[in-house]
Design a protein around this motif. Sequence first.
Motif, PDB file in Angstrom:
ATOM      1  N   VAL A  74       0.822  -1.204   0.000  1.00  0.00           N
ATOM      2  CA  VAL A  74       0.000   0.000   0.000  1.00  0.00           C
ATOM      3  C   VAL A  74       0.863   1.264   0.000  1.00  0.00           C
ATOM      4  N   VAL A  75       1.875   1.308   0.841  1.00  0.00           N
ATOM      5  CA  VAL A  75       2.732   2.478   0.954  1.00  0.00           C
ATOM      6  C   VAL A  75       3.861   2.350  -0.050  1.00  0.00           C
ATOM      7  N   THR A  76       3.870   3.255  -1.011  1.00  0.00           N
ATOM      8  CA  THR A  76       4.898   3.193  -2.049  1.00  0.00           C
ATOM      9  C   THR A  76       5.922   4.314  -1.909  1.00  0.00           C
ATOM     10  N   LEU A  77       5.732   5.209  -0.958  1.00  0.00           N
ATOM     11  CA  LEU A  77       6.654   6.305  -0.728  1.00  0.00           C
ATOM     12  C   LEU A  77       7.460   6.033   0.529  1.00  0.00           C
ATOM     13  N   PRO A  78       8.621   6.661   0.676  1.00  0.00           N
ATOM     14  CA  PRO A  78       9.362   6.484   1.921  1.00  0.00           C
ATOM     15  C   PRO A  78       8.572   7.067   3.087  1.00  0.00           C
ATOM     16  N   LEU A  79       8.701   6.453   4.241  1.00  0.00           N
ATOM     17  CA  LEU A  79       7.963   6.907   5.408  1.00  0.00           C
ATOM     18  C   LEU A  79       8.504   8.214   5.964  1.00  0.00           C
ATOM     19  N   THR A  80       9.779   8.516   5.695  1.00  0.00           N
ATOM     20  CA  THR A  80      10.337   9.788   6.127  1.00  0.00           C
ATOM     21  C   THR A  80      10.505  10.675   4.897  1.00  0.00           C
ATOM     22  N   PRO A  81      10.147  11.943   4.991  1.00  0.00           N
ATOM     23  CA  PRO A  81      10.266  12.812   3.818  1.00  0.00           C
ATOM     24  C   PRO A  81      11.725  13.007   3.446  1.00  0.00           C
ATOM     25  N   THR A  82      12.008  12.955   2.167  1.00  0.00           N
ATOM     26  CA  THR A  82      13.378  13.135   1.699  1.00  0.00           C
ATOM     27  C   THR A  82      13.550  14.445   0.950  1.00  0.00           C
ATOM     28  N   LEU A  83      12.462  15.011   0.457  1.00  0.00           N
ATOM     29  CA  LEU A  83      12.547  16.261  -0.285  1.00  0.00           C
ATOM     30  C   LEU A  83      12.152  17.426   0.604  1.00  0.00           C
ATOM     31  N   GLN A  84      12.894  18.480   0.510  1.00  0.00           N
ATOM     32  CA  GLN A  84      12.535  19.696   1.224  1.00  0.00           C
ATOM     33  C   GLN A  84      11.428  20.383   0.440  1.00  0.00           C
ATOM     34  N   PRO A  85      10.503  21.045   1.129  1.00  0.00           N
ATOM     35  CA  PRO A  85       9.470  21.763   0.394  1.00  0.00           C
ATOM     36  C   PRO A  85      10.101  22.861  -0.442  1.00  0.00           C
ATOM     37  N   SER A  86       9.564  23.079  -1.614  1.00  0.00           N
ATOM     38  CA  SER A  86      10.121  24.098  -2.484  1.00  0.00           C
ATOM     39  C   SER A  86       9.876  25.471  -1.876  1.00  0.00           C
ATOM     40  N   SER A  87      10.775  26.358  -2.169  1.00  0.00           N
ATOM     41  CA  SER A  87      10.667  27.699  -1.613  1.00  0.00           C
ATOM     42  C   SER A  87       9.634  28.491  -2.401  1.00  0.00           C
ATOM     43  N   PRO A  88       8.790  29.249  -1.706  1.00  0.00           N
ATOM     44  CA  PRO A  88       7.819  30.071  -2.419  1.00  0.00           C
ATOM     45  C   PRO A  88       8.431  31.355  -2.967  1.00  0.00           C
ATOM     46  N   TYR A  89       9.740  31.531  -2.792  1.00  0.00           N
ATOM     47  CA  TYR A  89      10.396  32.767  -3.194  1.00  0.00           C
ATOM     48  C   TYR A  89      11.302  32.535  -4.396  1.00  0.00           C
ATOM     49  N   ALA A  90      11.347  33.519  -5.288  1.00  0.00           N
ATOM     50  CA  ALA A  90      12.205  33.415  -6.463  1.00  0.00           C
ATOM     51  C   ALA A  90      13.586  34.009  -6.192  1.00  0.00           C
ATOM     52  N   SER A  91      13.667  34.942  -5.270  1.00  0.00           N
ATOM     53  CA  SER A  91      14.924  35.597  -4.957  1.00  0.00           C
ATOM     54  C   SER A  91      15.875  34.596  -4.296  1.00  0.00           C
ATOM     55  N   PRO A  92      17.144  34.570  -4.710  1.00  0.00           N
ATOM     56  CA  PRO A  92      18.067  33.558  -4.168  1.00  0.00           C
ATOM     57  C   PRO A  92      18.328  33.680  -2.664  1.00  0.00           C
ATOM     58  N   VAL A  93      18.485  34.888  -2.140  1.00  0.00           N
ATOM     59  CA  VAL A  93      18.770  35.048  -0.710  1.00  0.00           C
ATOM     60  C   VAL A  93      17.537  34.686   0.109  1.00  0.00           C
ATOM     61  N   VAL A  94      16.365  35.123  -0.334  1.00  0.00           N
ATOM     62  CA  VAL A  94      15.130  34.800   0.378  1.00  0.00           C
ATOM     63  C   VAL A  94      14.915  33.288   0.364  1.00  0.00           C
ATOM     64  N   ALA A  95      15.125  32.680  -0.798  1.00  0.00           N
ATOM     65  CA  ALA A  95      14.963  31.228  -0.901  1.00  0.00           C
ATOM     66  C   ALA A  95      15.956  30.499  -0.001  1.00  0.00           C
ATOM     67  N   LEU A  96      17.189  30.990   0.061  1.00  0.00           N
ATOM     68  CA  LEU A  96      18.211  30.390   0.938  1.00  0.00           C
ATOM     69  C   LEU A  96      17.773  30.444   2.398  1.00  0.00           C
ATOM     70  N   LEU A  97      17.316  31.604   2.849  1.00  0.00           N
ATOM     71  CA  LEU A  97      16.902  31.747   4.240  1.00  0.00           C
ATOM     72  C   LEU A  97      15.677  30.895   4.543  1.00  0.00           C
ATOM     73  N   HIS A  98      14.774  30.806   3.590  1.00  0.00           N
ATOM     74  CA  HIS A  98      13.591  29.954   3.773  1.00  0.00           C
ATOM     75  C   HIS A  98      13.995  28.480   3.875  1.00  0.00           C
ATOM     76  N   ARG A  99      14.892  28.041   2.993  1.00  0.00           N
ATOM     77  CA  ARG A  99      15.355  26.649   3.035  1.00  0.00           C
ATOM     78  C   ARG A  99      16.101  26.352   4.338  1.00  0.00           C
ATOM     79  N   ALA A 100      16.888  27.313   4.807  1.00  0.00           N
ATOM     80  CA  ALA A 100      17.621  27.126   6.065  1.00  0.00           C
ATOM     81  C   ALA A 100      16.637  26.971   7.225  1.00  0.00           C
ATOM     82  N   GLN A 101      15.581  27.765   7.213  1.00  0.00           N
ATOM     83  CA  GLN A 101      14.563  27.649   8.267  1.00  0.00           C
ATOM     84  C   GLN A 101      13.878  26.280   8.191  1.00  0.00           C
ATOM     85  N   GLN A 102      13.551  25.834   6.991  1.00  0.00           N
ATOM     86  CA  GLN A 102      12.931  24.514   6.830  1.00  0.00           C
ATOM     87  C   GLN A 102      13.885  23.413   7.280  1.00  0.00           C
TER      88      GLN A 102
END
Length: 176
Positions: free
Chosen positions: A62-90
């Motif tokens: 039934v479960v075909t995906l890994p039980l632990t998430p492996t992908l980080q959520p994509s950043s909602p920001y296009a700016s590189p610094v904003v995206a970096l800070l968002h990814r660091a927070q995640q």
Amino acid sequence: MPATHTQSVPSTSTMAAPAVLSLEARLAAVEAAMTVALDEAAVAYEVRTAHIPTAPVVLADVVTLPLTPTLQPSSPYASPVVALLHRAQQRLLTDGWCAGSQVREDGARCLYGAIRVEAAGDRSLEARGLEVLMDAIRSQFSDADSVPVFNDSWTNGRVPMQMLGQAAALANSRGQ
């Protein structure tokens, strides 16, 4: 003359008025009626489906995906610094926050360590992210000397992670 039995009908003036139920009493009556109806439906369902054969379910089928998430959520920001800070927070939200070192054995990171790993070797992006983070920190904590000193002055990661969010908002307002 034979005796006749007559029954007297009460007049409308002697009849008792119907009892007025309170809201709580009416709700209790409806709840009792619904409970009976649901119990009857459950029994009917069991009777109707008793003949259907069922096989045990294997979770791996039934479960075909890994039980632990492996992908980080994509950043909602296009700016590189904003995206970096968002990814660091995640990263800190998923891997954990620590003080006293860039990364612990369990994967928890400090503010600097999270920005560094998310910059993926781009030293210019890392420096710009740390600069905006320091500006955000100094806007509220004027005595902060550096990102690592600020990070290590806390016993939990709540405020440091909030500062990453505020730094992302600051970089976004600056268009970085």
